[in-house]
Structures are given as structure tokens and as C-alpha cells.
Design a protein around this motif. Structure first.
Motif, mmCIF file in Angstrom:
data_model
loop_
_atom_site.group_PDB
_atom_site.id
_atom_site.type_symbol
_atom_site.label_atom_id
_atom_site.label_comp_id
_atom_site.label_asym_id
_atom_site.label_seq_id
_atom_site.Cartn_x
_atom_site.Cartn_y
_atom_site.Cartn_z
ATOM 1 N N SER A 22 0.867 -1.272 0.028
ATOM 2 C CA SER A 22 -0.152 0.238 0.098
ATOM 3 C C SER A 22 0.663 1.230 0.126
ATOM 4 N N ALA A 25 3.263 3.176 -3.587
ATOM 5 C CA ALA A 25 2.654 4.007 -5.111
ATOM 6 C C ALA A 25 3.644 5.116 -5.872
ATOM 7 N N LEU A 107 -4.259 -1.002 -8.405
ATOM 8 C CA LEU A 107 -4.073 -0.764 -7.149
ATOM 9 C C LEU A 107 -2.767 0.387 -7.177
ATOM 10 N N LYS A 108 -1.931 0.081 -7.992
ATOM 11 C CA LYS A 108 -0.933 0.986 -8.084
ATOM 12 C C LYS A 108 -1.267 2.400 -8.499
ATOM 13 N N ASN A 111 -3.442 4.377 -6.207
ATOM 14 C CA ASN A 111 -2.757 4.748 -4.891
ATOM 15 C C ASN A 111 -1.791 6.067 -5.223
ATOM 16 N N LYS A 115 -2.298 9.423 -3.658
ATOM 17 C CA LYS A 115 -0.950 10.084 -2.822
ATOM 18 C C LYS A 115 -0.735 11.640 -3.587
ATOM 19 N N GLU A 121 -1.828 6.587 3.640
ATOM 20 C CA GLU A 121 -2.431 5.338 3.767
ATOM 21 C C GLU A 121 -3.447 5.072 4.984
ATOM 22 N N LEU A 124 -7.156 6.000 4.426
ATOM 23 C CA LEU A 124 -7.936 5.209 3.496
ATOM 24 C C LEU A 124 -8.549 4.121 4.233
ATOM 25 N N ARG A 126 -10.094 0.661 3.446
ATOM 26 C CA ARG A 126 -10.120 -0.291 2.310
ATOM 27 C C ARG A 126 -10.976 -1.657 2.877
ATOM 28 N N LYS A 130 -9.701 -5.207 -1.138
ATOM 29 C CA LYS A 130 -9.241 -3.857 -1.765
ATOM 30 C C LYS A 130 -9.704 -3.432 -3.040
ATOM 31 N N VAL A 133 -12.231 1.722 -1.861
ATOM 32 C CA VAL A 133 -11.468 2.412 -0.922
ATOM 33 C C VAL A 133 -12.307 3.738 -0.602
#
Length: 607
Positions: A22, A25, A107-108, A111, A115, A121, A124, A126, A130, A133
Motif C-alpha cells: 500500500s 505508490a 491498485l498502483k 494509490n 497520494k 494510507e 484510507l 479499504r 481492496k 477504498v
């Protein structure tokens, strides 16, 4: 070919190996924004009031793609198909989560986007998989993130106000990594997402011609207490659905649950009065109350809820001593201009199902007596909530939903109500299917009345505009279409849509205690917990034999369970939207589904 469990384990190991931490990112320069979702115009009945206060706090829910949902759906249908070798082999919580986990790249990217807007994090929330979010943000930040403008909107009929936008945008490179964000374009009326409870005096307004059943009642129905034609008690349901005399053998393994919303509180003192009158052996029993999203359950007599008491008294009364759970989920208040703390701004089924999906153990059958017009929930969001129900169903949970009390529309008594109009900008007359009972991964329950049973005029039924007809009900619905004119209500409904309800149960004059007084109330709100209770008893019979609970019911009901249901072939049509609606007929129909339960026959077929 590898056995299913070994193959799934291999998939899980690979997915875990590629999981993105997590905090890992990467930085992206998000520049090109593109509209993700937009309304042509505000839904009918809503007017613009003004700009939303920049410091008003909302809770954004971001839905990431569920990479293997098709595989989850396949598993769900296999473990629910009575003719499949995997029937009853439900998935575990962890197996379900792995199948709906978003792709690592999604996800990447998400994130990195969060960010870039300064979120850490720890801020968030989740989901276990996941795939969701949630973030709490002031309006001014949400507007920056979504390149939009939030406004206050007023509902003309009720006066309720919401903070919403008619469109939002995302960086173009994120469109494949985010399926939906709400609250944005969802104009569901928070206070209007009513229980489907129905009062008996409303029947006096109905000018529907009675049509007698086409089949004679059998000897068992002839022996039903005559009082059951005017008042439904626990004893009446035992007689009608052939559960009387059944001795449970696996209650310590069994479970049943009831959902509650909109400040509907289940009163223990009323339950005791109900038990003293109708289930004396249960007088000293109780049930577990679980709070979700700030839900409460105060016990002052004046705060007892008609819907909550109806549900728990009959669901738990019919299944005593099966352990019962009542979830009380926090309401969704309208916009208040001085409120800066986050409001529960989303459609509450999502809040409830998110909470329950996090639990290791979930009741085997759960009844919900709430619904709203399908079109008031944006399709992308409704699909994600429905997919969450599929996750519970794959884990072996039978989800039972009331079909609604508006006939084919949203109010049989007033065909000119604008709710029978589409809110997609066309403003045309259209039948209004009810969400979430239209979700193909749940069992929808319509309503009946009388002895012998006939269809009741307010029973919700029809066809979904969001979901196509699932294969499990294809044969039955095709047979029904042969019984109606090909041009009947042409263009008022989607003939290729998921048909509902699936089954039915009594829906009028249930004797319920509220605030220390007995009331005759009903609706498909009563039908749903009644049918759910029969399912719980069937689960007891299966558990006593060392088998798994029934889980998702529809495939087995349409494949062979219908032989254990009482086909409802006469009664009132379910009018709405200026039409007389549909009729109950031989076989499946969009008012009583496949029929009402006969426990003894179903037990023989399903256990």
C-alpha cells in the motif's frame, strides 16, 4: 486438470506474489482529464438550490475493477447448481476476496492518484479485497479530484436536499482502473428509500376485480384455521407452509439474520409480548443486535419500529430456537448546511454488505425488506453492490429480498406520479423495477393473500433494466411469455431482463406487536422474512445430515425446487404506471414467481 481447490490455491499464490504494498505508490503526472460519468439532466423532481459549501465533508467510495469476478460468478453458479459435482461446496471468505481483488496495476495507479492529492494510507478505508477504498474529504477537495462542481439539490415532493454533481471526470489513464465513484451522480432519495411495509387500510382504495384460483385447495389447506384468511400468525404460517410439527435437530449450527435501516428499531419488550401470545416456548429467548455505520437500537416504546418488529417477530418466531441476528445500519440524513462531519451519503446496502463481508462468520439466511426504484441508483454503482451480494452468496449465504409494494411501478394508487417516468432525460412512462431485489444473485419474494393463496395487488414484479435474464430462469420465463400477447405493455419494460420475484409468501394482515399494541400490517416486507424462515428450517434439515446450507437458492429452485412450491394461479394483478400490471398464472409469473413454499415437499427435494 488440477482439482478446483489446488487450482484456486495456485491463483491465490500468484496474485499474492504480485500484490503491491500500500505504501509503494509511484508518482504520476495526471493531466488529461476525461468525463467518467454524466447525466444528461438532473432526474425528474430535483431542482438546483445553490453551490455546496466548500467545507462540507463527504465520504467518497472509489470502486476498483474486480479482476476475476467472472470466475467468482462461475464458482457461484457451480456450487449452487444441484446437478453439478461441486454443489454445496461454497467458497471461503479468503477465496472470495482473492477472486475479486483488483489487478495490481489498478491498485498502483489509484494509490498514486490518491497520494498525488495528499492522502496517506492511514486515511484510507479499504475493503478486505481492496476493491473499494473510501476517503473522507471536504467538497472543495472532491471537486479538485474529480474536476467537477458539487451543488445542493432539492427534491420537490419531500423537500429533502442532497449534495450531488451531474458529472465528474478522472485522469484518462485512470478510467480503466476505477469503475465508479459515489456520491456523485446518485440522486436516490435518502428518506424515500422506504420499507416496503403495507397497511391494510390501503386495500380499501384498490378497485381490482378478484379472480379466484384456478386450482382447488388440497386437504391440508382445507384444514387451515379459517381465521388465517383475515389475520396471519405464526400458527397460520406453520399450517400454510407445512412446517408445523417439524423438530429442529441442528439449531446450534444454524443461523438467520434480519437487516434494518432508516432508524427502524427492534423492540425486545414487544418481542416478548409476541412470543407470549404466539410462541410461548420462546419467551425467554432473544437475538443479537449488531450496529453498522452508527446504527442504533433504542428500546423506548415510542421508538419501536413497525418494519423492524414485523421482521424479527416472524423470522425469529418461525425459526425458534435458531440463533438470530439483527443489523441496525445508520440512516442517511439529508444535507444540513452546518454539518462538516461526514454524512452517510451512500446507498446503505453498500455500507451493510461491506461490513458483513469483513466478518468471518455470517448467518446462513438473511432477509431484507427494503427497496427503491432501480433507476434511482446509477447502474455502475448498483452493479458493484450486486457483485458484493454475489460474494456473500458464493460463501453459502441465502440472501432474501422483498420484491416491493408498488406493483409494476412505484405506487399502484396514483398512476400519474412522476416516479413512473424515466430519469434518463427522456421522461417517458416506464415500469419501475425495484433494486436490490432485481440483482440476479439474490432471491426475490413477492406477496400473496388469503386461504387458498392468491396474488396480492401490491406485489412488486417485472423485469430489470440493468441485468439480463439469467440462464437459471430462462426456461420458466420463456414459458410465461407464451401466455401473454406479444405486444402487451410494449416498450414499458425490458422483456430480456432478469425477472422478479422468484418466489412468494403471505403478505397481508400479519399480527405484529409495536409499542405494546398488536397491529395488522404486511406487505412484501412480511413475505420476505416468512420465506427466509422456511429456508432456515430447510438449512436445519441439511445441517442435521452433515450437509452444507442451501446458499444461493435460485438455480436449485428453478431447476427442481419449483416442484416443492405452491403455484399461485389466480388473484389480483399488480397494477401501476397507468396499467393493470401482470397476472398470476400457471408456472412462473412476475407477481408471485414460482409460488409459495411447501416445507415438506422442499425438504424431500432439497435435503
Amino acid at each position: 486438470m488440477l482439482p478446483f481447490r489446488k487450482l484456486l490455491t495456485l491463483v491465490l499464490l500468484v496474485s499474492q506474489a504480485w500484490a503491491i504494498p500500500s505504501g509503494a505508490a509511484e508518482r504520476y503526472d495526471f493531466k488529461e482529464y476525461k468525463v467518467k460519468e454524466a447525466l444528461l439532466r438532473p432526474p425528474v423532481g430535483w431542482t438546483l438550490v445553490g453551490e455546496a459549501p466548500p467545507d462540507h465533508t463527504i465520504s467518497l467510495r472509489v470502486g476498483l475493477p474486480q479482476s476475476n469476478f467472472e470466475a467468482l460468478e462461475q464458482h457461484l453458479f457451480e456450487v449452487s447448481d444441484p446437478d453439478h459435482s461441486r454443489y454445496g461446496q461454497h467458497l471461503s471468505k479468503e477465496e472470495v476476496e482473492e477472486l475479486v481483488a483488483p489487478p495490481p496495476e489498478s491498485l498502483k495507479m489509484v494509490n498514486a492518484w490518491l497520494k498525488a492529492h495528499g492522502f496517506k494510507e492511514i486515511e484510507l478505508d479499504r475493503s478486505p479485497a481492496k476493491d473499494w477504498v473510501s476517503i473522507k474529504v471536504p467538497v472543495k477537495i472532491a471537486e479538485q479530484m474529480l474536476r467537477t462542481k458539487y451543488h445542493i439539490w432539492k427534491h420537490e415532493e419531500s423537500g429533502d436536499k442532497l449534495v450531488r454533481t451531474t458529472s465528474y471526470s478522472l485522469p484518462e489513464e485512470l478510467h480503466d482502473h476505477i469503475e465508479v465513484i459515489q456520491p456523485t451522480t446518485m440522486f436516490s432519495r435518502f428518506n424515500a428509500m422506504k420499507s416496503t411495509i403495507h397497511w391494510p387500510e390501503a386495500e380499501k382504495k384498490a378497485s381490482i376485480t378478484y379472480k379466484p384460483p384456478t386450482t382447488a385447495s388440497n386437504a391440508r389447506l382445507a384444514a387451515v384455521d379459517p381465521s388465517c384468511s383475515s389475520e396471519i400468525t405464526i400458527s397460520c404460517l406453520h399450517q400454510l407452509y407445512n412446517t408445523g410439527g417439524y423438530v429442529q435437530k441442528a439449531t446450534e449450527k444454524n443461523s438467520i439474520g434480519i437487516t434494518g435501516y432508516l432508524e427502524q428499531f427492534a423492540n425486545f419488550a414487544d418481542l416478548k409480548l409476541f412470543y407470549e401470545e404466539q410462541v410461548p416456548e420462546a419467551v425467554n429467548s432473544t437475538f443479537e443486535v449488531v450496529t453498522v455505520s452508527g446504527g442504533l437500537n433504542p428500546q423506548a416504546p415510542e421508538e419501536a419500529g413497525f418494519e423492524a418488529n414485523l421482521d424479527v417477530q416472524f423470522a425469529f418466531g418461525l425459526t425458534h430456537p435458531v440463533p438470530g441476528t439483527y443489523w441496525t445500519t445508520g440512516g442517511r440524513p439529508p444535507f444540513k448546511p452546518d454539518l462538516t462531519t461526514p454524512e452517510n451519503t451512500n446507498e446503505p446496502y453498500a455500507d451493510w454488505v461491506d461490513f458483513v463481508l469483513k466478518q468471518k462468520t455470517v448467518p446462513y439466511v438473511i432477509s431484507t425488506s427494503y427497496g427503491e426504484p432501480e433507476q434511482t441508483v446509477p447502474e455502475a454503482y448498483a452493479r458493484r453492490v450486486c457483485n458484493s451480494f454475489a460474494q456473500l452468496s458464493a460463501r453459502g449465504v441465502s440472501l432474501i429480498f422483498a420484491s416491493g409494494d408498488g406493483g409494476v411501478g412505484d405506487g399502484w394508487d396514483d398512476p400519474e406520479r412522476h416516479r413512473c417516468r424515466t430519469n434518463d432525460g427522456r421522461n417517458i412512462t416506464r415500469f419501475l423495477p425495484t433494486f436490490p431485489t432485481t440483482c440476479p444473485y439474490v432471491t426475490s419474494v413477492g406477496g400473496t393473500t388469503g386461504v387458498p393463496e392468491i396474488s396480492v395487488f401490491f406485489s412488486g414484479g417485472g423485469f430489470s433494466d440493468y441485468w439480463p435474464r439469467p440462464a437459471y430462469q430462462d426456461r420458466h420465463i420463456k414459458e410465461w411469455f407464451k401466455t401473454i400477447p406479444t405486444d402487451l405493455y410494449k416498450d414499458l419494460y425490458n422483456p430480456a431482463g432478469r425477472g422478479f420475484p422468484d418466489v412468494a409468501a403471505q403478505g397481508t394482515n400479519f399480527r405484529v406487536y409495536v409499542g405494546g399494541v398488536a397491529f395488522p400490517i404486511g406487505g412484501t416486507s412480511a413475505s420476505s422474512p416468512a420465506f427466509a424462515a422456511v429456508v432456515a428450517l430447510l438449512n436445519d434439515a441439511r445441517l442435521a445430515k452433515g450437509r452444507r446450507p442451501l446458499g444461493f437458492l435460485n438455480p436449485v429452485l428453478y431447476a427442481k425446487g419449483y416442484a416443492g412450491l405452491n403455484d399461485i394461479t389466480g388473484g389480483h394483478p399488480n397494477p401501476g404506471c397507468g396499467t393493470s400490471g401482470f397476472n398470476s398464472t400457471v408456472g412462473w409469473d412476475p407477481i408471485t414467481g414460482l409460488g409459495t413454499p411447501d416445507f415438506v415437499k422442499l425438504k424431500e427435494i432439497l435435503t
